[in-house]
Design a protein around this motif. Structure first.
Motif, short mmCIF file in Angstrom:
data_model
loop_
_atom_site.label_atom_id
_atom_site.label_comp_id
_atom_site.label_asym_id
_atom_site.label_seq_id
_atom_site.Cartn_x
_atom_site.Cartn_y
_atom_site.Cartn_z
N SER A 172 1.80 8.65 8.43
CA SER A 172 1.52 8.44 6.99
C SER A 172 2.68 8.86 6.08
O SER A 172 2.73 8.45 4.93
CB SER A 172 0.24 9.18 6.60
OG SER A 172 0.38 10.54 6.86
N PRO A 175 5.15 5.70 4.56
CA PRO A 175 4.59 4.83 3.51
C PRO A 175 4.17 5.57 2.26
O PRO A 175 4.33 5.06 1.15
CB PRO A 175 3.37 4.18 4.20
CG PRO A 175 3.04 5.04 5.34
CD PRO A 175 4.33 5.66 5.78
N ILE A 176 3.65 6.81 2.41
CA ILE A 176 3.21 7.56 1.22
C ILE A 176 4.41 7.96 0.37
O ILE A 176 4.41 7.76 -0.85
CB ILE A 176 2.35 8.78 1.61
CG1 ILE A 176 1.00 8.31 2.15
CG2 ILE A 176 2.14 9.71 0.42
CD1 ILE A 176 0.09 9.39 2.64
N MET A 179 5.72 4.89 -1.41
CA MET A 179 4.86 4.42 -2.50
C MET A 179 4.89 5.37 -3.71
O MET A 179 4.92 4.92 -4.86
CB MET A 179 3.41 4.25 -2.02
CG MET A 179 3.20 3.00 -1.20
SD MET A 179 3.51 1.53 -2.21
CE MET A 179 3.64 0.29 -0.94
N VAL A 180 4.88 6.67 -3.45
CA VAL A 180 4.93 7.63 -4.55
C VAL A 180 6.23 7.45 -5.34
O VAL A 180 6.22 7.35 -6.57
CB VAL A 180 4.79 9.09 -4.04
CG1 VAL A 180 5.08 10.09 -5.15
CG2 VAL A 180 3.38 9.33 -3.49
N GLY A 200 3.33 -1.64 1.73
CA GLY A 200 2.99 -0.36 2.37
C GLY A 200 2.75 -0.54 3.86
O GLY A 200 3.17 0.28 4.68
#
Lengths: 217, 241
Positions: A172, A175-176, A179-180, A200
């Motif tokens: 995770s 992608p996190i 995206m953030v 994502g």
């Protein structure tokens, strides 16, 4: 495909084509009953404002969500809608709780049950709500409750995120973080979150592949 | 024929669509439930899936009702009811109605009285989302075959592949909550709500594992979501949103 899957695919196609015809019949029925056929240019101009985005998102959603939701779940979810805000999280949560793998036949069954249940409950809540709309409108329109409805996605994905991330934290991270950073840099993208789901997914898949090859996961 | 956005005729059309959606959902639910039993899933497991999903769905379903209220101010109730029950979402329907109204130079600040305007909006709403319905039958086979091929070639990578797809989806929504942080403390509200929801889920997880409260598994998602929504109601006026 096994027999259950083949049958699901066949029945799914019958249902979804029937749904397509039925949905198209709604504006036809309105036009015929009220003898109110609109000018083609008006419809074309209206469509021009939304179709390029909606049709692109539609294609992206089908490609992205079909492997996740399975055959039955896909045929059902693409008729009943609210895919990202309800049906996909429902399927995901149900498969996690039932400890079945997405993509397996057990996963297919649990995903379908979750999406069907969610569709039925949504339809019944909306029907009941419409029946007493005069009563609930002041409540639903109330500024006090507005923050609750405005924040339904963070409320939903906070809980779902903690379940999934805690079990797969290595997968995770990439992608996190991506995206953030992306949303911090370009806040206006918040309105196009649906389009960013496949981005994502691609980031997550790329990072997962690298970690898998290196033996980190 | 006198036109009304809330006519009996339109309610009958809406009822037909609602019955269809319920029939399709029930058909797939029964088939999947039976197949689940054949595959060795216990009745308890299957019932838990149904109850858990049903409870978890109620709050979002009520939020969709807000969409009907919004659209009903100019479209009446039946058409928004149809649209929110079938591939509908307020984020699709409102721009579709606005785009058509702009093309016709009409205002959506009051109830539509011209049936031609109404039917134009109905057409744009319908044609705008129709690819989502007609594409799955064409793309199902290649996509499904791709998944099967992946499973047969490398089961471990196949599992990671599916997990990564879900995490990719979740990450987009987790990232989205950071979009407004530049607007000051008010922009942090979605992050606080997300963290509160995550904390509630964490507490539920601890209670399930450490205190053996297995029954909580069924309601954990609903508790974290509704709890966080209540939290949003409490903190928004405090922060000044």
């Amino acid at each position: 495909m096994r027999d259950y899957m083949k049958d699901t695919d066949r029945y799914g196609k019958i249902w979804i084509w029937t749904a397509a015809v039925l949905i198209l019949m709604v504006p036809v029925a309105i036009c015929v009953y009220y003898d109110a056929w609109p000018e083609m240019t008006a419809v074309f101009k209206g469509l021009l404002g939304v179709a390029p985005i909606y049709w692109t998102v539609g294609l992206i959603e089908v490609i992205t969500y079909t492997p996740m939701l399975g055959v039955g779940g896909t045929y059902l979810a693409f008729v009943t809608g609210n895919l990202t805000s309800l049906k996909a999280p429902s399927a995901l949560s149900a498969m996690e709780n039932a400890e079945v793998k997405p993509g397996s036949e057990e996963g297919e069954v649990v995903s379908t049950i979750a999406i069907a249940t969610s569709s039925i409950v949504t339809t019944l809540v909306l029907a009941a709500g419409v029946g007493v709309l005069w009563l609930v409108t002041p409540l639903l329109d109330s500024p006090v409750l507005k923050p609750a409805f405005d924040n339904i996605l963070p409320a939903l994905f906070g809980g779902l995120g903690v379940v999934y991330i805690s079990k797969n934290w290595k997968l995770s991270v990439a992608p996190i973080v991506f995206m953030v950073v992306l949303f911090l840099a370009v806040p206006s993208l918040a309105g196009s979150v649906g389009v960013l789901v496949p981005v994502g997914v691609l980031i997550a898949l790329g990072a997962a592949r690298i970690m898998y090859k290196k033996g980190w996961v | 024929m006198n036109f009304s956005t809330n006519s009996l005729f339109l309610y009958v059309v809406a009822a037909c669509i609602i019955v269809f959606v319920l029939a399709q959902s029930t058909f797939f639910l029964v088939r999947a439930y039976r197949r689940g039993k054949q595959l060795g899933l216990t009745a308890k497991q299957l019932r838990k899936t149904v109850i858990s999903t049903a409870v978890f769905t109620i709050a979002p379903a009520i939020s969709f009702l807000v969409g009907i209220v919004t659209l009903s101010k100019f479209l009446g109730i039946p058409l928004p009811w149809i649209r929110m029950s079938v591939i509908g979402a307020i984020t699709y329907e409102l721009p579709a109605a606005t785009s058509t109204a702009n093309a016709l130079n009409v205002s959506l600040s009051e109830m539509i009285t011209d049936p031609k305007v109404y039917s134009a909006i109905a057409w744009v709403m319908t044609l705008g989302i129709i690819p989502s319905i007609i594409l799955p039958p064409f793309l199902m086979k290649p996509l499904r075959n791709g998944v099967i091929k992946l499973q047969n070639r490398d089961q471990k990578w196949s599992d990671l592949f599916m997990t990564s797809m879900f995490l990719g989806m979740i990450s987009a929504f987790l990232g989205m909550v950071f979009a407004d942080v530049r607007s000051g403390l008010v922009g942090w509200i979605p992050i606080f709500v997300l963290l509160f929801s995550a904390a509630l889920m964490g507490i539920c997880g601890i209670l399930i594992k450490k205190c053996n409260m297995k029954w909580l598994e069924t309601y954990a998602m609903a508790i974290s979501m509704v709890g966080a929504m209540v939290f949003a109601v409490v903190i928004t006026p405090v922060i000044g949103g």
